[in-house]
Design a protein around this motif. Sequence first.
Motif, PDB file in Angstrom:
ATOM      1  N   ASN A   1       0.833  -1.203   0.000  1.00 16.53           N
ATOM      2  CA  ASN A   1       0.000   0.000   0.000  1.00 16.53           C
ATOM      3  C   ASN A   1       0.870   1.256   0.000  1.00 16.53           C
ATOM      4  O   ASN A   1       1.244   1.767   1.047  1.00 16.53           O
ATOM      5  CB  ASN A   1      -0.929  -0.018   1.219  1.00 16.53           C
ATOM      6  N   THR A   2       1.157   1.753  -1.189  1.00 18.53           N
ATOM      7  CA  THR A   2       1.973   2.968  -1.297  1.00 18.53           C
ATOM      8  C   THR A   2       1.128   4.234  -1.179  1.00 18.53           C
ATOM      9  O   THR A   2       1.667   5.332  -1.184  1.00 18.53           O
ATOM     10  CB  THR A   2       2.734   2.997  -2.633  1.00 18.53           C
ATOM     11  N   SER A   3      -0.196   4.094  -1.048  1.00 15.19           N
ATOM     12  CA  SER A   3      -1.047   5.277  -0.861  1.00 15.19           C
ATOM     13  C   SER A   3      -1.349   5.526   0.616  1.00 15.19           C
ATOM     14  O   SER A   3      -2.129   6.405   0.947  1.00 15.19           O
ATOM     15  CB  SER A   3      -2.347   5.125  -1.656  1.00 15.19           C
ATOM     16  N   HIS A   4      -0.739   4.760   1.484  1.00 15.00           N
ATOM     17  CA  HIS A   4      -0.929   4.952   2.919  1.00 15.00           C
ATOM     18  C   HIS A   4      -0.357   6.315   3.321  1.00 15.00           C
ATOM     19  O   HIS A   4       0.680   6.738   2.817  1.00 15.00           O
ATOM     20  CB  HIS A   4      -0.210   3.828   3.680  1.00 15.00           C
ATOM     21  N   PRO A   5      -1.028   7.041   4.227  1.00 18.12           N
ATOM     22  CA  PRO A   5      -0.559   8.380   4.610  1.00 18.12           C
ATOM     23  C   PRO A   5       0.856   8.406   5.200  1.00 18.12           C
ATOM     24  O   PRO A   5       1.537   9.427   5.106  1.00 18.12           O
ATOM     25  CB  PRO A   5      -1.571   8.850   5.649  1.00 18.12           C
ATOM     26  N   ASP A   6       1.306   7.309   5.792  1.00 18.93           N
ATOM     27  CA  ASP A   6       2.650   7.277   6.373  1.00 18.93           C
ATOM     28  C   ASP A   6       3.733   6.991   5.338  1.00 18.93           C
ATOM     29  O   ASP A   6       4.913   7.114   5.635  1.00 18.93           O
ATOM     30  CB  ASP A   6       2.731   6.214   7.475  1.00 18.93           C
ATOM     31  N   PHE A   7       3.327   6.591   4.138  1.00 16.72           N
ATOM     32  CA  PHE A   7       4.303   6.249   3.108  1.00 16.72           C
ATOM     33  C   PHE A   7       4.755   7.518   2.390  1.00 16.72           C
ATOM     34  O   PHE A   7       3.949   8.302   1.904  1.00 16.72           O
ATOM     35  CB  PHE A   7       3.693   5.258   2.112  1.00 16.72           C
TER      36      PHE A   7
ATOM     37  N   GLY B   1       6.605   8.652  -0.753  1.00 15.88           N
ATOM     38  CA  GLY B   1       7.105   8.192  -2.036  1.00 15.88           C
ATOM     39  C   GLY B   1       6.727   9.175  -3.131  1.00 15.88           C
ATOM     40  O   GLY B   1       5.866  10.040  -2.954  1.00 15.88           O
ATOM     41  N   GLY B   2       7.353   9.059  -4.254  1.00 19.19           N
ATOM     42  CA  GLY B   2       7.025   9.864  -5.423  1.00 19.19           C
ATOM     43  C   GLY B   2       6.973  11.351  -5.158  1.00 19.19           C
ATOM     44  O   GLY B   2       7.962  11.963  -4.749  1.00 19.19           O
ATOM     45  N   SER B   3       5.808  11.935  -5.362  1.00 18.71           N
ATOM     46  CA  SER B   3       5.656  13.398  -5.251  1.00 18.71           C
ATOM     47  C   SER B   3       5.915  13.893  -3.833  1.00 18.71           C
ATOM     48  O   SER B   3       6.457  14.975  -3.643  1.00 18.71           O
ATOM     49  CB  SER B   3       4.266  13.817  -5.714  1.00 18.71           C
ATOM     50  N   ARG B   4       5.539  13.125  -2.822  1.00 18.48           N
ATOM     51  CA  ARG B   4       5.785  13.548  -1.444  1.00 18.48           C
ATOM     52  C   ARG B   4       7.278  13.576  -1.127  1.00 18.48           C
ATOM     53  O   ARG B   4       7.738  14.380  -0.335  1.00 18.48           O
ATOM     54  CB  ARG B   4       5.046  12.660  -0.452  1.00 18.48           C
ATOM     55  N   ALA B   5       8.044  12.666  -1.738  1.00 20.46           N
ATOM     56  CA  ALA B   5       9.489  12.645  -1.527  1.00 20.46           C
ATOM     57  C   ALA B   5      10.132  13.868  -2.161  1.00 20.46           C
ATOM     58  O   ALA B   5      11.048  14.472  -1.592  1.00 20.46           O
ATOM     59  CB  ALA B   5      10.096  11.367  -2.097  1.00 20.46           C
ATOM     60  N   VAL B   6       9.647  14.256  -3.326  1.00 20.91           N
ATOM     61  CA  VAL B   6      10.189  15.422  -4.015  1.00 20.91           C
ATOM     62  C   VAL B   6       9.878  16.693  -3.226  1.00 20.91           C
ATOM     63  O   VAL B   6      10.722  17.579  -3.076  1.00 20.91           O
ATOM     64  CB  VAL B   6       9.632  15.519  -5.465  1.00 20.91           C
TER      65      VAL B   6
END
Length: 195
Positions: free
Chosen positions: A179-185, A187-192
Amino acid sequence: LGSGTDNTSKAALGGEMLRLLSKFSSNFSDCINGKGTSADGVEMNELYGGARVSFIFNDVFVRSLMNVDPFDGLSDDEIRTTICNANGTRPALFVPEISFDLLVRRQISRLEQPGLQCVDLVFDELQRMAAQCEPVEFQRFPDLRERMVEVVSTLLRRCVSPTQLMISNLVKIELSYINTSHPDFIGGSRAVVSV
């Protein structure tokens, strides 16, 4: 039942057996619910019964999960190789999803062992509790005591396999979908955004 029953009627023996088994059942229930078995009703020198089972879940099990290092068994070379293999001839700006899934699944599978160890610890504690909950009157009826210990042990042992299977299935469920859409994950745009 044991010694001391020669002159006793079958009805009286049946009643006595039912009373002893009910007393054991009440003692076991009280032990799990924190009522203890000492004269004061609560053990004061060590964790006992349900409190001990709770300690196993909330301290021992949690500690064993926290000791699972998410990067243990993953070298930088393995991570780099997995990413390169997923990219093929193209250079990567971000970690490809396939390599991320492969690496994460391998690490998630390591969570199964602490769960299975927790089952064993709880089983051992329930066995210990059952032995400590025997009414003192059982000394008078060694055959009944022996049979009761055998039945309780068999009942508890029968529950171990389905519980271990459930834990294995829970880990397989987690492995089936990352589950990469979990709020604690992150990744992607949030990492940038965080950079």
